[in-house]
Write a protein that holds these residues in place. Structure first.
Motif, PDB file in Angstrom:
ATOM      1  N   TYR A 126     -39.735 -35.313  46.260  1.00  0.00           N
ATOM      2  CA  TYR A 126     -40.924 -34.662  46.120  1.00  0.00           C
ATOM      3  C   TYR A 126     -41.461 -34.544  44.377  1.00  0.00           C
ATOM      4  O   TYR A 126     -40.389 -34.508  43.503  1.00  0.00           O
ATOM      5  CB  TYR A 126     -40.880 -32.873  46.509  1.00  0.00           C
ATOM      6  N   GLY A 127     -42.579 -34.778  44.169  1.00  0.00           N
ATOM      7  CA  GLY A 127     -43.076 -34.710  42.803  1.00  0.00           C
ATOM      8  C   GLY A 127     -44.254 -35.870  42.914  1.00  0.00           C
ATOM      9  O   GLY A 127     -44.012 -37.066  43.574  1.00  0.00           O
ATOM     10  N   ASN A 128     -44.998 -35.937  42.015  1.00  0.00           N
ATOM     11  CA  ASN A 128     -46.356 -36.800  41.748  1.00  0.00           C
ATOM     12  C   ASN A 128     -46.007 -37.925  40.494  1.00  0.00           C
ATOM     13  O   ASN A 128     -46.749 -38.828  40.668  1.00  0.00           O
ATOM     14  CB  ASN A 128     -47.569 -36.039  41.431  1.00  0.00           C
ATOM     15  N   GLU A 129     -45.144 -37.659  39.957  1.00  0.00           N
ATOM     16  CA  GLU A 129     -44.551 -38.847  38.872  1.00  0.00           C
ATOM     17  C   GLU A 129     -43.250 -39.655  39.292  1.00  0.00           C
ATOM     18  O   GLU A 129     -42.525 -39.072  40.025  1.00  0.00           O
ATOM     19  CB  GLU A 129     -44.388 -38.208  37.668  1.00  0.00           C
ATOM     20  N   PRO A 130     -43.395 -40.893  39.080  1.00  0.00           N
ATOM     21  CA  PRO A 130     -44.413 -41.524  38.570  1.00  0.00           C
ATOM     22  C   PRO A 130     -45.659 -41.961  39.355  1.00  0.00           C
ATOM     23  O   PRO A 130     -45.322 -41.941  40.581  1.00  0.00           O
ATOM     24  CB  PRO A 130     -43.567 -42.921  38.047  1.00  0.00           C
ATOM     25  N   ASP A 131     -46.861 -42.351  38.797  1.00  0.00           N
ATOM     26  CA  ASP A 131     -47.994 -42.544  39.476  1.00  0.00           C
ATOM     27  C   ASP A 131     -48.141 -44.022  39.393  1.00  0.00           C
ATOM     28  O   ASP A 131     -49.408 -44.403  39.941  1.00  0.00           O
ATOM     29  CB  ASP A 131     -48.958 -41.678  38.766  1.00  0.00           C
ATOM     30  N   ARG A 132     -47.514 -44.669  38.530  1.00  0.00           N
ATOM     31  CA  ARG A 132     -47.566 -46.134  38.441  1.00  0.00           C
ATOM     32  C   ARG A 132     -46.505 -47.076  38.450  1.00  0.00           C
ATOM     33  O   ARG A 132     -45.496 -46.759  38.160  1.00  0.00           O
ATOM     34  CB  ARG A 132     -48.486 -46.507  37.222  1.00  0.00           C
ATOM     35  N   TRP A 133     -46.881 -48.178  39.357  1.00  0.00           N
ATOM     36  CA  TRP A 133     -45.335 -48.960  39.586  1.00  0.00           C
ATOM     37  C   TRP A 133     -45.030 -49.774  38.233  1.00  0.00           C
ATOM     38  O   TRP A 133     -45.645 -50.203  37.544  1.00  0.00           O
ATOM     39  CB  TRP A 133     -45.833 -49.976  40.788  1.00  0.00           C
ATOM     40  N   ARG A 134     -43.837 -49.604  37.894  1.00  0.00           N
ATOM     41  CA  ARG A 134     -43.204 -50.540  37.099  1.00  0.00           C
ATOM     42  C   ARG A 134     -41.727 -51.096  37.819  1.00  0.00           C
ATOM     43  O   ARG A 134     -41.082 -50.346  38.510  1.00  0.00           O
ATOM     44  CB  ARG A 134     -42.886 -49.838  35.802  1.00  0.00           C
ATOM     45  N   ASP A 135     -41.355 -52.370  37.497  1.00  0.00           N
ATOM     46  CA  ASP A 135     -40.244 -52.886  38.055  1.00  0.00           C
ATOM     47  C   ASP A 135     -38.897 -52.351  37.625  1.00  0.00           C
ATOM     48  O   ASP A 135     -37.908 -52.233  38.078  1.00  0.00           O
ATOM     49  CB  ASP A 135     -40.363 -54.211  37.910  1.00  0.00           C
TER      50      ASP A 135
END
Length: 286
Positions: free
Chosen positions: A165-174
């Motif tokens: 649960y949680g909204n972070e991270p919001d962007r993909w990083r390898d």
């Protein structure tokens, strides 16, 4: 991960949108003449088979009883059931999963549910509950789905759910660490709706795309240079978007639990079957 090679002799496949415990509508859909006429048909369920509707237990038992004729990917409400069963989350006020948790076959149901795939690919169609992130190729999406499936099927599945649960991270990083990696994959596959132009998820926006949406947001399937644009992605989750059929994306969540319809689409020719539903909840609380 569920990856099945296409076959020219494959039986008809119907994809069904979010049921959310509305078993009466499911029964009517499966008994529809167009569906019954497809003898030997297979059924894909786009997740959220339980919760918010009145008959979650009957719904999950119905689908379990279909055996290999059914493919069910996990949705956010299905994961919520697993988290409550694991004791890492308390039932919400709108949850209708008590009948499952108190059933004599509850352990069997939970075991079955946590062995469902997060994504299924077949016949050049990718089935997920919500969507995918723009940088992910089909191969990468299936590999990331398999990572989550391995976590849910392991003996430490309860501990993994604690990190979900949680909204972070919001962007993909390898280079994301294991917990952040698990969370973003789950959020993308089961919760995504809108992103910015760089593919950053905004998980707070639940309405339809349009005038209410901030200018910087767009549907995940419209993010420029999406790596899966040549694969048709079939999903549910977005009842305010509703029925959408495009060459690259098909939404089948038509708000059954909100008094809308339960929708099934036949992959081979895009034939639709829809069943009118009875409202059990207030729209927007999904």
């Amino acid at each position: 991960m569920s990856l099945t090679p296409a076959s020219p002799l494959a039986p008809p496949t119907w994809v069904i949108g979010d049921i959310q415990g509305c078993c009466s509508a499911l029964d009517q859909l499966l008994e529809h003449p167009a569906v019954v006429a497809d003898n030997g048909a297979r059924f894909w369920f786009a997740g959220d088979i339980v919760n918010r509707g009145p008959r979650s237990l009957d719904t999950v038992r119905r689908i379990m009883g279909m055996g290999n004729k059914a493919v069910t990917v996990l949705g956010n409400h299905d994961l919520n059931l697993l988290a409550v069963a694991a004791g890492v989350r308390k039932p919400g006020k709108s949850d209708t999963i008590a009948d499952i948790l108190g059933a004599p076959d509850a352990d069997e149901i939970i075991e079955w549910l946590r062995h469902r795939p997060m994504a299924h690919y077949e016949q050049n169609h990718l089935l997920v509950h919500a969507g995918v992130l723009a940088p992910w190729t089909l191969k990468q999406t299936m590999a990331l789905a398999a990572e989550v499936e391995h976590a849910l099927q392991s003996r430490h599945w309860r501990q993994h759910l604690e990190k979900m649960y949680g909204n972070e991270p919001d962007r993909w990083r390898d280079g994301l660490g294991p917990n952040k990696r698990l969370r973003i994959v789950i959020n993308a596959l089961t919760r995504i709706r809108m992103c910015d132009v760089k593919g950053r998820m905004d998980l707070s926006y639940k309405n339809a795309p349009g005038s209410e949406a901030p200018d910087y947001l767009m549907p995940w399937f419209d993010v420029p240079d999406r790596a899966t644009q040549n694969t048709t992605i079939v999903f549910g989750h977005w009842s305010t978007l509703g029925l959408m059929i495009r060459p690259d994306a098909i939404c089948l969540d038509t708000g059954c639990v909100w008094g809308g319809k339960l929708t099934a689409l036949r992959l081979s020719d895009r034939k639709l079957v829809q069943i009118d539903c009875i409202s059990h909840q207030t729209p927007g609380s999904a």
